[in-house]
Design a protein around this motif. Structure first.
Motif, PDB file in Angstrom:
ATOM      1  N   GLU A 132       0.848  -1.200   0.000  1.00  0.00           N
ATOM      2  CA  GLU A 132       0.000   0.000   0.000  1.00  0.00           C
ATOM      3  C   GLU A 132       0.879   1.244   0.000  1.00  0.00           C
ATOM      4  OE1 GLU A 132      -3.739   1.791   2.562  1.00  0.00           O
ATOM      5  OE2 GLU A 132      -2.117   0.825   3.654  1.00  0.00           O
ATOM      6  N   LEU A 133       0.552   2.212  -0.870  1.00  0.00           N
ATOM      7  CA  LEU A 133       1.311   3.453  -0.963  1.00  0.00           C
ATOM      8  C   LEU A 133       0.345   4.625  -1.106  1.00  0.00           C
ATOM      9  CD1 LEU A 133       3.963   5.084  -1.308  1.00  0.00           C
ATOM     10  CD2 LEU A 133       3.806   4.602  -3.767  1.00  0.00           C
ATOM     11  N   GLU A 134       0.594   5.655  -0.310  1.00  0.00           N
ATOM     12  CA  GLU A 134      -0.185   6.890  -0.431  1.00  0.00           C
ATOM     13  C   GLU A 134       0.760   8.082  -0.462  1.00  0.00           C
ATOM     14  OE1 GLU A 134      -3.656   9.614   1.715  1.00  0.00           O
ATOM     15  OE2 GLU A 134      -3.126   7.657   2.565  1.00  0.00           O
ATOM     16  N   LEU A 135       0.556   8.968  -1.448  1.00  0.00           N
ATOM     17  CA  LEU A 135       1.226  10.262  -1.526  1.00  0.00           C
ATOM     18  C   LEU A 135       0.129  11.293  -1.745  1.00  0.00           C
ATOM     19  CD1 LEU A 135       4.250   9.386  -3.873  1.00  0.00           C
ATOM     20  CD2 LEU A 135       4.282   9.625  -1.385  1.00  0.00           C
ATOM     21  N   SER A 136      -0.324  11.896  -0.675  1.00  0.00           N
ATOM     22  CA  SER A 136      -1.456  12.820  -0.757  1.00  0.00           C
ATOM     23  C   SER A 136      -1.049  14.220  -0.326  1.00  0.00           C
ATOM     24  CB  SER A 136      -2.614  12.333   0.119  1.00  0.00           C
ATOM     25  OG  SER A 136      -3.191  11.161  -0.412  1.00  0.00           O
ATOM     26  N   ARG A 137      -1.661  15.214  -0.985  1.00  0.00           N
ATOM     27  CA  ARG A 137      -1.430  16.627  -0.682  1.00  0.00           C
ATOM     28  C   ARG A 137       0.059  16.972  -0.756  1.00  0.00           C
ATOM     29  NH1 ARG A 137      -5.848  19.032   1.696  1.00  0.00           N
ATOM     30  NH2 ARG A 137      -4.523  20.526   2.814  1.00  0.00           N
ATOM     31  N   TYR A 138       0.719  16.429  -1.781  1.00  0.00           N
ATOM     32  CA  TYR A 138       2.160  16.651  -1.966  1.00  0.00           C
ATOM     33  C   TYR A 138       2.362  17.764  -2.986  1.00  0.00           C
ATOM     34  CZ  TYR A 138       7.065  15.752  -3.059  1.00  0.00           C
ATOM     35  OH  TYR A 138       8.418  15.887  -3.255  1.00  0.00           O
ATOM     36  N   HIS A 139       3.155  18.777  -2.613  1.00  0.00           N
ATOM     37  CA  HIS A 139       3.325  19.949  -3.468  1.00  0.00           C
ATOM     38  C   HIS A 139       4.787  20.253  -3.787  1.00  0.00           C
ATOM     39  CE1 HIS A 139      -0.895  20.771  -2.736  1.00  0.00           C
ATOM     40  NE2 HIS A 139      -0.688  20.770  -1.437  1.00  0.00           N
ATOM     41  N   ARG A 140       5.687  19.379  -3.405  1.00  0.00           N
ATOM     42  CA  ARG A 140       7.110  19.669  -3.584  1.00  0.00           C
ATOM     43  C   ARG A 140       7.572  19.490  -5.020  1.00  0.00           C
ATOM     44  NH1 ARG A 140      10.392  22.305   0.175  1.00  0.00           N
ATOM     45  NH2 ARG A 140      12.569  21.962  -0.393  1.00  0.00           N
ATOM     46  N   GLY A 141       6.866  18.670  -5.760  1.00  0.00           N
ATOM     47  CA  GLY A 141       7.276  18.413  -7.143  1.00  0.00           C
ATOM     48  C   GLY A 141       6.339  17.431  -7.803  1.00  0.00           C
ATOM     49  N   SER A 142       6.813  16.798  -8.849  1.00  0.00           N
ATOM     50  CA  SER A 142       5.981  15.928  -9.674  1.00  0.00           C
ATOM     51  C   SER A 142       5.752  14.565  -9.023  1.00  0.00           C
ATOM     52  CB  SER A 142       6.639  15.740 -11.042  1.00  0.00           C
ATOM     53  OG  SER A 142       5.999  14.720 -11.769  1.00  0.00           O
ATOM     54  N   ILE A 143       4.503  14.161  -8.964  1.00  0.00           N
ATOM     55  CA  ILE A 143       4.170  12.823  -8.479  1.00  0.00           C
ATOM     56  C   ILE A 143       4.768  11.764  -9.401  1.00  0.00           C
ATOM     57  CG2 ILE A 143       2.256  11.186  -8.234  1.00  0.00           C
ATOM     58  CD1 ILE A 143       2.471  12.906  -5.848  1.00  0.00           C
ATOM     59  N   ASP A 144       4.781  12.037 -10.696  1.00  0.00           N
ATOM     60  CA  ASP A 144       5.361  11.073 -11.645  1.00  0.00           C
ATOM     61  C   ASP A 144       6.831  10.826 -11.338  1.00  0.00           C
ATOM     62  OD1 ASP A 144       3.111  10.440 -13.072  1.00  0.00           O
ATOM     63  OD2 ASP A 144       3.358  12.049 -14.512  1.00  0.00           O
ATOM     64  N   ASP A 145       7.568  11.882 -10.927  1.00  0.00           N
ATOM     65  CA  ASP A 145       8.971  11.698 -10.546  1.00  0.00           C
ATOM     66  C   ASP A 145       9.086  10.845  -9.284  1.00  0.00           C
ATOM     67  OD1 ASP A 145       9.734  13.231 -12.684  1.00  0.00           O
ATOM     68  OD2 ASP A 145      10.003  15.077 -11.532  1.00  0.00           O
ATOM     69  N   CYS A 146       8.131  10.998  -8.381  1.00  0.00           N
ATOM     70  CA  CYS A 146       8.132  10.179  -7.162  1.00  0.00           C
ATOM     71  C   CYS A 146       7.929   8.702  -7.479  1.00  0.00           C
ATOM     72  CB  CYS A 146       7.031  10.640  -6.207  1.00  0.00           C
ATOM     73  SG  CYS A 146       7.216  12.317  -5.554  1.00  0.00           S
ATOM     74  N   LEU A 147       7.135   8.423  -8.498  1.00  0.00           N
ATOM     75  CA  LEU A 147       6.737   7.050  -8.793  1.00  0.00           C
ATOM     76  C   LEU A 147       7.602   6.372  -9.843  1.00  0.00           C
ATOM     77  CD1 LEU A 147       2.846   7.437  -8.933  1.00  0.00           C
ATOM     78  CD2 LEU A 147       4.246   6.711  -6.998  1.00  0.00           C
ATOM     79  N   ASP A 148       8.525   7.075 -10.433  1.00  0.00           N
ATOM     80  CA  ASP A 148       9.307   6.541 -11.547  1.00  0.00           C
ATOM     81  C   ASP A 148       9.978   5.212 -11.171  1.00  0.00           C
ATOM     82  OD1 ASP A 148      10.518   6.482 -14.080  1.00  0.00           O
ATOM     83  OD2 ASP A 148      12.340   7.411 -13.277  1.00  0.00           O
ATOM     84  N   GLY A 149       9.662   4.177 -11.921  1.00  0.00           N
ATOM     85  CA  GLY A 149      10.277   2.870 -11.710  1.00  0.00           C
ATOM     86  C   GLY A 149       9.706   2.061 -10.564  1.00  0.00           C
ATOM     87  N   ILE A 150       8.704   2.586  -9.882  1.00  0.00           N
ATOM     88  CA  ILE A 150       8.152   1.880  -8.715  1.00  0.00           C
ATOM     89  C   ILE A 150       7.488   0.565  -9.125  1.00  0.00           C
ATOM     90  CG2 ILE A 150       6.470   2.023  -6.831  1.00  0.00           C
ATOM     91  CD1 ILE A 150       8.999   3.751  -6.519  1.00  0.00           C
ATOM     92  N   SER A 151       6.922   0.525 -10.312  1.00  0.00           N
ATOM     93  CA  SER A 151       6.244  -0.694 -10.754  1.00  0.00           C
ATOM     94  C   SER A 151       7.206  -1.874 -10.852  1.00  0.00           C
ATOM     95  CB  SER A 151       5.576  -0.459 -12.115  1.00  0.00           C
ATOM     96  OG  SER A 151       6.545  -0.077 -13.087  1.00  0.00           O
ATOM     97  N   GLU A 152       8.487  -1.605 -11.050  1.00  0.00           N
ATOM     98  CA  GLU A 152       9.481  -2.672 -11.130  1.00  0.00           C
ATOM     99  C   GLU A 152      10.071  -3.008  -9.761  1.00  0.00           C
ATOM    100  OE1 GLU A 152      12.391  -1.313 -13.860  1.00  0.00           O
ATOM    101  OE2 GLU A 152      11.015  -1.203 -15.566  1.00  0.00           O
ATOM    102  N   SER A 153      10.080  -2.029  -8.851  1.00  0.00           N
ATOM    103  CA  SER A 153      10.677  -2.244  -7.530  1.00  0.00           C
ATOM    104  C   SER A 153       9.680  -2.802  -6.521  1.00  0.00           C
ATOM    105  CB  SER A 153      11.248  -0.933  -6.989  1.00  0.00           C
ATOM    106  OG  SER A 153      12.203  -0.385  -7.874  1.00  0.00           O
ATOM    107  N   CYS A 154       8.408  -2.475  -6.683  1.00  0.00           N
ATOM    108  CA  CYS A 154       7.369  -2.873  -5.718  1.00  0.00           C
ATOM    109  C   CYS A 154       6.332  -3.727  -6.433  1.00  0.00           C
ATOM    110  CB  CYS A 154       6.729  -1.639  -5.074  1.00  0.00           C
ATOM    111  SG  CYS A 154       7.913  -0.520  -4.295  1.00  0.00           S
TER     112      CYS A 154
END
Length: 318
Positions: free
Chosen positions: A178-200
């Motif tokens: 389970e992963l939640e990134l809510s109300r995040y304003h520091r930058g791009s959510i896509d950058d946060c998730l890059d490659g996660i599908s292969e690691s998790c």
């Protein structure tokens, strides 16, 4: 016979007179209270004198397990020595660490210091870590090294950590479900998730929630919006929540095609999605579906009204 009757009469008269003249031993105020029938089981007095410090460890852990990390550290840990010992010496108590801010928090707490303390006490056995408005890059590097068995990570308004660091931290949790990134304003959510599908590879629940919906001008989308690039590769997802995201029909169709095991989809306040007959047909396989205009009664985060006609220039919203 006459004599016996006279004696009997005089005796009864004397007895009646003595009864009338007799004073009560206790006044009404002094009368003892009416005795209440004893209840079945343990009496009230016994319940009030119960020794809570003598609770068995398993029962104590069950009680403390219902509290959040802040409540345990600032309250339960100070009740008595056995309770304090349990909060320090029982790693099982810290399998789930909840450091979200609660409404009406009455005490001033250094959440990061408290979070570090709870993570250390878990001795690497923590499986769920939930935080709100907490931590920076250093803290999350500490977290990544300290809890390798993490299965649930929920971060709300954690805006002191940069996207590349979030990405680096998440990649260190191969057991994440389970992963939640809510109300995040520091930058791009896509950058946060890059490659996660292969690691998790075990990830089944994902929440990417904005604080409000922005009506961006055509062709100009930026900020912390999820463009679904990485989400479509998370083929094992069963639950997805995208509150107030700017995705449209094309991005949603890509998600549905890539995540064919979806059982729950929540796109409330995603007003760029047009729910026409074709979209209804594409969502037919989803058991629990929440659409852009659906009620917000059960939504568990604060949110604001939509903002119209917004545009990003060099990362700044106008």
């Amino acid at each position: 016979m006459v004599t016996m009757t006279s004696r009997t009469t005089r005796s009864m008269a004397s007895s009646s007179s003595s009864i009338r003249d007799r004073r009560p031993l206790l006044t009404e105020q002094e009368q003892p209270p009416t005795q209440v029938p004893e209840r079945e089981g343990k009496g009230e007095e016994e319940e009030e004198t119960r020794d809570w410090a003598a609770l068995p460890v398993d029962a104590l852990l069950a009680v403390l397990g219902r509290l959040g990390g802040v409540d345990i550290l600032t309250g339960a840990a100070h009740v008595c020595r056995p309770w304090r010992r349990a909060t320090r010496e029982e790693p099982e108590l810290w399998r789930r660490i909840d450091m979200r801010r609660r409404a009406g928090l009455a005490y001033n707490v250094d959440l990061e210091a408290a979070a570090r303390a709870t993570v250390r006490r878990s001795e690497g056995r923590c499986e769920a870590f939930w935080a709100e408005d907490l931590g920076d890059d250093d803290f999350f590097l500490f977290l990544a090294d300290a809890v390798p068995m993490l299965k649930s990570l929920r971060l709300i308004s954690c805006n002191e950590i940069f996207p590349d660091m979030i990405n680096q931290v998440i990649r260190k949790f191969p057991l994440l479900e389970e992963l939640e990134l809510s109300r995040y304003h520091r930058g791009s959510i896509d950058d946060c998730l890059d490659g996660i599908s292969e690691s998790c590879l075990l990830l089944t629940r994902l929440r990417l929630n904005h604080d409000r919906f922005y009506y961006f001008r055509s062709g100009l989308i930026g900020g912390c919006e999820c463009k679904s690039t990485e989400v479509v590769r998370m083929h094992g997802l069963r639950s997805l929540q995208l509150f107030a995201n700017s995705i449209g029909n094309q991005e949603l169709v890509a998600i549905l095609d890539g995540c064919q095991q979806l059982e729950s989809l929540d796109i409330r306040h995603c007003f760029n999605v047009l729910v026409d007959d074709e979209m209804w047909a594409r969502c037919a396989g989803v058991n629990t579906l929440r659409l852009p205009e659906d009620s917000m009664d059960d939504y568990d985060l604060p949110y604001d009204s939509p903002v119209r006609d917004c545009v990003y220039y060099s990362g700044v919203m106008y």
